[in-house]
Design a protein around this motif. Structure first.
Motif, PDB file in Angstrom:
ATOM      1  N   THR A   1       0.299  -1.293   0.087  1.00 42.23           N
ATOM      2  CA  THR A   1      -0.446  -0.106   0.082  1.00 42.23           C
ATOM      3  C   THR A   1       0.929   1.914  -0.222  1.00 42.23           C
ATOM      4  OG1 THR A   1      -0.422  -0.092   2.574  1.00 42.23           O
ATOM      5  CG2 THR A   1      -2.505  -1.040   0.821  1.00 42.23           C
ATOM      6  N   THR A   2       2.306   1.335   0.282  1.00 43.44           N
ATOM      7  CA  THR A   2       3.159   2.554   0.588  1.00 43.44           C
ATOM      8  C   THR A   2       3.876   2.300  -0.520  1.00 43.44           C
ATOM      9  OG1 THR A   2       4.194   1.165   1.853  1.00 43.44           O
ATOM     10  CG2 THR A   2       2.642   2.452   3.146  1.00 43.44           C
ATOM     11  N   GLY A   3       3.864   2.055  -1.037  1.00 43.24           N
ATOM     12  CA  GLY A   3       5.529   1.261  -2.323  1.00 43.24           C
ATOM     13  C   GLY A   3       4.955  -0.128  -3.220  1.00 43.24           C
ATOM     14  N   LEU A   4       6.348  -0.477  -3.641  1.00 38.76           N
ATOM     15  CA  LEU A   4       7.190  -0.935  -3.971  1.00 38.76           C
ATOM     16  C   LEU A   4       8.219  -1.911  -3.787  1.00 38.76           C
ATOM     17  CD1 LEU A   4       6.458   0.283  -7.984  1.00 38.76           C
ATOM     18  CD2 LEU A   4       5.123  -1.372  -7.028  1.00 38.76           C
TER      19      LEU A   4
ATOM     20  N   TYR B   1      14.718  -3.535  -3.008  1.00 40.05           N
ATOM     21  CA  TYR B   1      15.076  -2.039  -3.548  1.00 40.05           C
ATOM     22  C   TYR B   1      13.532  -1.708  -3.362  1.00 40.05           C
ATOM     23  CZ  TYR B   1      19.729  -2.487  -6.327  1.00 40.05           C
ATOM     24  OH  TYR B   1      20.439  -2.475  -6.346  1.00 40.05           O
ATOM     25  N   TRP B   2      13.998  -0.779  -2.734  1.00 38.72           N
ATOM     26  CA  TRP B   2      12.520  -0.222  -2.013  1.00 38.72           C
ATOM     27  C   TRP B   2      11.599   1.519  -2.447  1.00 38.72           C
ATOM     28  CZ3 TRP B   2       7.614  -2.031  -0.325  1.00 38.72           C
ATOM     29  CH2 TRP B   2       6.700  -0.633   0.148  1.00 38.72           C
ATOM     30  N   ILE B   3      10.904   1.002  -3.284  1.00 34.38           N
ATOM     31  CA  ILE B   3      10.182   2.152  -3.695  1.00 34.38           C
ATOM     32  C   ILE B   3       9.530   2.796  -2.867  1.00 34.38           C
ATOM     33  CG2 ILE B   3       9.874   3.223  -6.395  1.00 34.38           C
ATOM     34  CD1 ILE B   3      12.880   2.510  -5.462  1.00 34.38           C
ATOM     35  N   ASP B   4       9.153   4.241  -2.716  1.00 34.97           N
ATOM     36  CA  ASP B   4       8.392   4.351  -2.159  1.00 34.97           C
ATOM     37  C   ASP B   4       7.069   5.590  -2.700  1.00 34.97           C
ATOM     38  OD1 ASP B   4       9.678   6.533  -2.259  1.00 34.97           O
ATOM     39  OD2 ASP B   4       9.782   6.921   0.272  1.00 34.97           O
ATOM     40  N   GLU B   5       6.985   4.806  -3.624  1.00 34.12           N
ATOM     41  CA  GLU B   5       6.046   5.310  -4.725  1.00 34.12           C
ATOM     42  C   GLU B   5       5.629   4.804  -5.678  1.00 34.12           C
ATOM     43  OE1 GLU B   5       4.265   9.158  -6.475  1.00 34.12           O
ATOM     44  OE2 GLU B   5       6.464   8.813  -4.949  1.00 34.12           O
ATOM     45  N   LEU B   6       3.917   4.955  -5.465  1.00 31.15           N
ATOM     46  CA  LEU B   6       2.779   4.027  -6.440  1.00 31.15           C
ATOM     47  C   LEU B   6       2.740   4.675  -8.136  1.00 31.15           C
ATOM     48  CD1 LEU B   6       0.747   1.955  -3.706  1.00 31.15           C
ATOM     49  CD2 LEU B   6       2.633   0.917  -4.836  1.00 31.15           C
ATOM     50  N   PRO B   7       2.688   3.281  -8.845  1.00 30.45           N
ATOM     51  CA  PRO B   7       2.707   4.386  -9.986  1.00 30.45           C
ATOM     52  C   PRO B   7       1.882   4.900 -10.401  1.00 30.45           C
ATOM     53  CG  PRO B   7       3.335   1.613  -9.868  1.00 30.45           C
ATOM     54  CD  PRO B   7       3.116   2.667  -9.075  1.00 30.45           C
ATOM     55  N   ARG B   8       0.838   5.986 -10.300  1.00 30.64           N
ATOM     56  CA  ARG B   8      -0.616   6.047 -11.191  1.00 30.64           C
ATOM     57  C   ARG B   8      -1.219   4.922 -12.661  1.00 30.64           C
ATOM     58  NH1 ARG B   8       1.831  11.173  -8.815  1.00 30.64           N
ATOM     59  NH2 ARG B   8       2.182  12.115 -11.222  1.00 30.64           N
ATOM     60  N   ASP B   9       0.201   5.254 -12.836  1.00 29.23           N
ATOM     61  CA  ASP B   9       0.071   4.673 -14.733  1.00 29.23           C
ATOM     62  C   ASP B   9       0.380   3.511 -14.978  1.00 29.23           C
ATOM     63  OD1 ASP B   9       2.756   5.456 -14.657  1.00 29.23           O
ATOM     64  OD2 ASP B   9       2.614   6.235 -16.486  1.00 29.23           O
ATOM     65  N   GLY B  10       0.554   3.227 -14.265  1.00 31.77           N
ATOM     66  CA  GLY B  10       0.926   1.294 -14.096  1.00 31.77           C
ATOM     67  C   GLY B  10       2.501   0.686 -14.276  1.00 31.77           C
ATOM     68  N   ARG B  11       3.101   1.564 -14.460  1.00 35.51           N
ATOM     69  CA  ARG B  11       4.435   2.188 -14.958  1.00 35.51           C
ATOM     70  C   ARG B  11       5.248   2.210 -13.922  1.00 35.51           C
ATOM     71  NH1 ARG B  11       3.877   1.117 -20.545  1.00 35.51           N
ATOM     72  NH2 ARG B  11       1.819   2.001 -21.676  1.00 35.51           N
ATOM     73  N   LEU B  12       6.783   1.504 -14.828  1.00 33.33           N
ATOM     74  CA  LEU B  12       7.503   1.218 -13.918  1.00 33.33           C
ATOM     75  C   LEU B  12       9.318   1.919 -14.633  1.00 33.33           C
ATOM     76  CD1 LEU B  12       9.357   1.455 -10.838  1.00 33.33           C
ATOM     77  CD2 LEU B  12       9.175  -1.180 -10.310  1.00 33.33           C
ATOM     78  N   SER B  13       9.959   2.370 -14.834  1.00 35.02           N
ATOM     79  CA  SER B  13      10.725   2.358 -15.587  1.00 35.02           C
ATOM     80  C   SER B  13      11.980   1.769 -14.905  1.00 35.02           C
ATOM     81  CB  SER B  13      11.292   3.354 -16.622  1.00 35.02           C
ATOM     82  OG  SER B  13       9.887   3.358 -17.145  1.00 35.02           O
ATOM     83  N   ILE B  14      12.854   1.078 -14.716  1.00 30.80           N
ATOM     84  CA  ILE B  14      14.312   0.829 -14.897  1.00 30.80           C
ATOM     85  C   ILE B  14      16.022   0.669 -15.429  1.00 30.80           C
ATOM     86  CG2 ILE B  14      15.236  -1.187 -13.035  1.00 30.80           C
ATOM     87  CD1 ILE B  14      12.412  -2.438 -12.109  1.00 30.80           C
ATOM     88  N   THR B  15      16.552   1.247 -14.630  1.00 29.67           N
ATOM     89  CA  THR B  15      17.785   1.368 -15.442  1.00 29.67           C
ATOM     90  C   THR B  15      18.316   0.507 -15.098  1.00 29.67           C
ATOM     91  OG1 THR B  15      17.170   3.612 -16.530  1.00 29.67           O
ATOM     92  CG2 THR B  15      19.057   2.592 -17.020  1.00 29.67           C
ATOM     93  N   VAL B  16      19.490  -0.570 -15.583  1.00 34.49           N
ATOM     94  CA  VAL B  16      20.361  -1.142 -14.375  1.00 34.49           C
ATOM     95  C   VAL B  16      21.523  -0.358 -15.369  1.00 34.49           C
ATOM     96  CG1 VAL B  16      21.011  -3.249 -14.223  1.00 34.49           C
ATOM     97  CG2 VAL B  16      18.762  -2.570 -13.839  1.00 34.49           C
ATOM     98  N   ALA B  17      22.369  -0.634 -15.273  1.00 35.83           N
ATOM     99  CA  ALA B  17      24.230  -0.286 -15.991  1.00 35.83           C
ATOM    100  C   ALA B  17      24.850  -1.128 -14.655  1.00 35.83           C
ATOM    101  CB  ALA B  17      24.554   0.895 -15.658  1.00 35.83           C
ATOM    102  N   TRP B  18      25.755  -1.103 -15.108  1.00 33.56           N
ATOM    103  CA  TRP B  18      27.347  -2.062 -14.441  1.00 33.56           C
ATOM    104  C   TRP B  18      28.706  -2.216 -15.130  1.00 33.56           C
ATOM    105  CZ3 TRP B  18      27.883  -6.420  -9.966  1.00 33.56           C
ATOM    106  CH2 TRP B  18      29.087  -6.592  -9.542  1.00 33.56           C
TER     107      TRP B  18
END
Length: 163
Positions: free
Chosen positions: A42-45, A118-135
């Protein structure tokens, strides 16, 4: 878009609802990063992340993660820098790096595995989550993935409380 940093945080003491299944976020020869799933609360992802490497990439990843343990830096002018995978998240009007709340890492010259949350304290209003990974230090080029999450409405009834 507002710059934000998601600090390492212990997620809520509940079982989140699975809103996206496993997905590969980035892959290169000898190294791969992915999410086991995405849990909505309820408070994030909550994003349970895994990275595996073999061969030369495993050696490089192990050196980045464990190298400083075996090679103490006593010179204040030493410019060596140790790195971890970079995870950049965009959700709603927030964008920035996420810091891991921990997880086991193991590796050596032939294989390497890292698990992180990883804890993301935001729920996407539009249902979209973008994640960029690099190492890049371990051979993983920057890769962006946009996830469309399952229905995150009515999470109060979907999330299971433990106590």
């Amino acid at each position: 878009m507002t710059l934000h940093r998601w600090p390492p945080t212990v997620p809520p003491d509940e079982l989140g609802a699975v809103v996206h299944g496993p997905v590969i976020l980035a892959r290169a020869t000898g190294i791969v990063a992915g999410l086991r799933c995405v849990f909505a609360h309820t408070t994030g992802l909550l994003l349970p992340f895994v990275l595996r490497a073999e061969g030369v990439q495993a050696e490089a990843a192990s050196r980045q993660v464990f190298g400083h343990i075996h090679e103490p830096i006593n010179d204040p002018h030493d410019t060596r820098s140790w790195s971890l995978p970079q995870v950049h998240v965009e959700v709603n009007d927030q964008a920035g790096f996420a810091d891991s709340s921990g997880g086991p890492s193991s590796g050596g010259d032939d294989d390497f595995e890292m698990q992180a949350r990883y804890w993301i304290d935001e729920l996407p209003r539009d249902g979209r989550l973008s994640i960029t990974v690099a190492w890049p230090q371990a051979g993983l080029s920057q890769t962006r993935t946009t996830l469309v999450l399952d229905d995150i409405d009515d999470l109060e009834t979907k999330v299971l409380r433990l106590l």
